[in-house]
Design an enzyme around this catalytic site. Structure first.
Site, PDB file in Angstrom:
ATOM      1  N   GLY A 247       0.846  -1.190   0.000  1.00  0.00           N
ATOM      2  CA  GLY A 247       0.000   0.000   0.000  1.00  0.00           C
ATOM      3  C   GLY A 247       0.878   1.235   0.000  1.00  0.00           C
ATOM      4  O   GLY A 247       2.085   1.129   0.178  1.00  0.00           O
ATOM      5  N   LYS A 248       0.273   2.389  -0.188  1.00  0.00           N
ATOM      6  CA  LYS A 248       1.058   3.613  -0.295  1.00  0.00           C
ATOM      7  C   LYS A 248       1.919   3.825   0.947  1.00  0.00           C
ATOM      8  O   LYS A 248       3.054   4.265   0.859  1.00  0.00           O
ATOM      9  CB  LYS A 248       0.138   4.820  -0.518  1.00  0.00           C
ATOM     10  CG  LYS A 248       0.910   6.124  -0.672  1.00  0.00           C
ATOM     11  CD  LYS A 248       0.092   7.183  -1.353  1.00  0.00           C
ATOM     12  CE  LYS A 248       0.696   8.565  -1.160  1.00  0.00           C
ATOM     13  NZ  LYS A 248       1.933   8.820  -1.834  1.00  0.00           N
TER      14      LYS A 248
END
Ligand code: GLU
Length: 476
Positions: A247-248
């Site tokens: 994920g970011k």
């Protein structure tokens, strides 16, 4: 046959870790084999295009030190390298497929297709366009409707993947996909096959999201009568916990943000190369390898890229970056860290930075925080200054600082750390380390946390150190 690989990003946003890692593996393989590496921009989905992405992609790759032999900015024998500049080429091949009976103009409206899609979904079976393919197909196409591929043979495909081994998929993976959309642009499925053919690509390195479409590509290669390139699938990058996809927060962020945070491209390349690949057959988790660009090229092999997901380990990135920072000469450290080359104290503090900071960002924060005392005379608080004063005395600190002044006075103007230590320690050992070294360090730094007093005297120099001790004595 010489190796040709390519990186074919779509300009739909910034470059993140996953994209760059794919580029890196393709590039390493080409370099390892003395081959060619191509940068091709796949900008055929105008709706998803994000302005500035191409420049960002180029800047990201440049920063990492991945250079290409052919590409939109450098040209090459197969120019243009921007798919939107190659529409005539795709059209030519599309018409050839039409002529050979491998393509047909889409006779249905989108609404009609949507009804079938919904129906299939309701019946929990895959929607296959080819099941609705009309019996008689038009052989002329005016470009106002999509042109579809007519799958030549509905069969099970089996193919080799350099990292995954033998892969296979059946009829459900084959369909009459769109070759050219009604806006005149080709689909990815079609355009990349044509470009890889014309650009003599020998190895396609890409993510696992393309495995399920590979039978479609293979049926197109069949229709074109060409042998497909070799396929190599790179593993997905997983978040810190090693379970879910990156994920970011865990690092699916803009690769250039790492540059801003003060990571070295050498470290980033080193780290990315180890995301799903390792130079030795067996290695313990955490057996980090500091490998230069040349060493990576030398050791890299697509065949040893792992199948399973690769964990994005931030600690490992920090470790590698710290190691790479330590390899820099002091001049390089200052220049690449954007530090003030004219300040001699910075130069003297580099060993501290190399010791403690994992990134230039951390180094800058240290200079502004715990090392600020090197550049600015501190203000000293009386209560803190005497806090280690032994009980029953009220002038121990004053005496100690006075004696230390005399000791430091005998040192050279710019004493080495060891020289300061050699002069101060016998006194501290005699009178008590804590009560002596604390006020000295605090008088010099004005801070509860700072480098040790020997380092401080060495970096500040004799004159400045004596001035600070003098100032502290004045409040006692
Ligand atoms: N344009 C595709 C993407 O950005 C490239 C896939 C490929 O390498 O073939 O995902």
């Amino acid at each position: 046959m010489s190796v040709v690989t390519r990186f074919a990003p779509s300009p739909t946003g910034f470059m993140h870790v996953g994209g760059v890692r794919t580029a890196l593996f393709a590039w390493l393989y080409a370099r390892k084999h003395g081959g060619t590496f191509i940068l091709r921009i796949e900008d055929t989905d105008k709706a998803r295009e994000v302005a500035g992405s191409i420049d960002h992609i180029i800047e990201s790759l440049h920063w990492l030190g991945i250079e290409w032999n052919e590409g939109p900015d450098v040209g090459g024998p197969h120019a243009p390298y921007l798919q939107s500049d190659r529409l005539e080429t795709y059209k030519k091949y599309a018409l050839e497929l039409l002529e050979k009976g491998y393509a047909y103009p889409d006779p249905f409206t989108e609404a009609e297709v949507e009804v079938w899609r919904k129906q299939a979904e309701a019946e929990k079976r895959p929607f296959l366009y080819r099941e609705h393919r009309p019996a008689s197909l038009s052989t002329t196409w005016d470009g106002t409707v999509p042109l579809r591929f007519k799958v030549p043979e509905v069969k099970r495909y089996e193919w080799q993947d350099m990292t995954r081994g033998t892969l296979t998929a059946g009829e459900e993976a084959l369909d009459d996909f769109i070759l050219i959309k009604s806006d005149g642009y080709p689909t990815y499925n079609f355009a990349h096959v044509i470009d890889d053919l014309l650009m003599n690509v020998t190895h396609i390195v890409r993510g696992q999201e393309f495995i399920s479409s590979t039978p479609k590509f293979l049926s197109l290669y069949d229709a074109l009568g060409i042998t497909p390139p070799a396929f190599a699938t790179v593993p997905p990058i997983l978040g810190e916990e090693g379970t879910k996809k990156l994920g970011k927060r865990d690092g699916a962020k803009d690769i250039l943000e790492y540059r801003e945070e003060g990571y070295l491209p050498e470290a980033m390349m080193n780290f990315l190369a180890l995301l799903g690949w390792h130079p030795t057959e067996t290695h313990a988790e955490g057996a980090e390898e500091v490998l230069s660009k040349d060493a990576l090229i030398e050791a890299f092999d697509l065949a040893r890229v792992q199948k399973g997901g690769a964990r994005f380990d931030e600690e490992k990135l920090l470790y590698l970056n710290r190691e790479w920072l330590r390899t820099l000469s002091d001049d390089d450290y200052i220049a690449r860290g954007g530090l003030d080359a004219s300040d001699p104290k910075i130069r003297k503090a580099i060993h501290l930075l190399k010791d403690r900071a994992a990134t230039f960002g951390e180094a800058r924060a240290m200079l502004a925080g715990e090392l600020r005392c090197l550049f600015e005379a501190p203000s000293v608080d009386r209560a803190l200054l005497v806090q280690k004063e032994p009980a029953d005395t009220d002038s121990f600190t004053k005496t100690a600082l006075t004696d230390l002044s005399a000791i430091i006075e005998k040192l050279p103007e710019e004493p080495a750390i060891e020289a300061v230590k050699g002069a101060v320690m016998p006194y501290a050992d005699e009178k008590g380390r804590g009560p002596v070294l604390w006020p000295l360090r605090y008088a010099l730094s004005g801070a509860e946390r700072s480098p040790d007093p020997f380092t401080l005297v060495s970096i500040l120099g004799k004159g400045e150190s004596l001035t600070r001790i003098e100032k502290a004595l004045a409040i006692l």
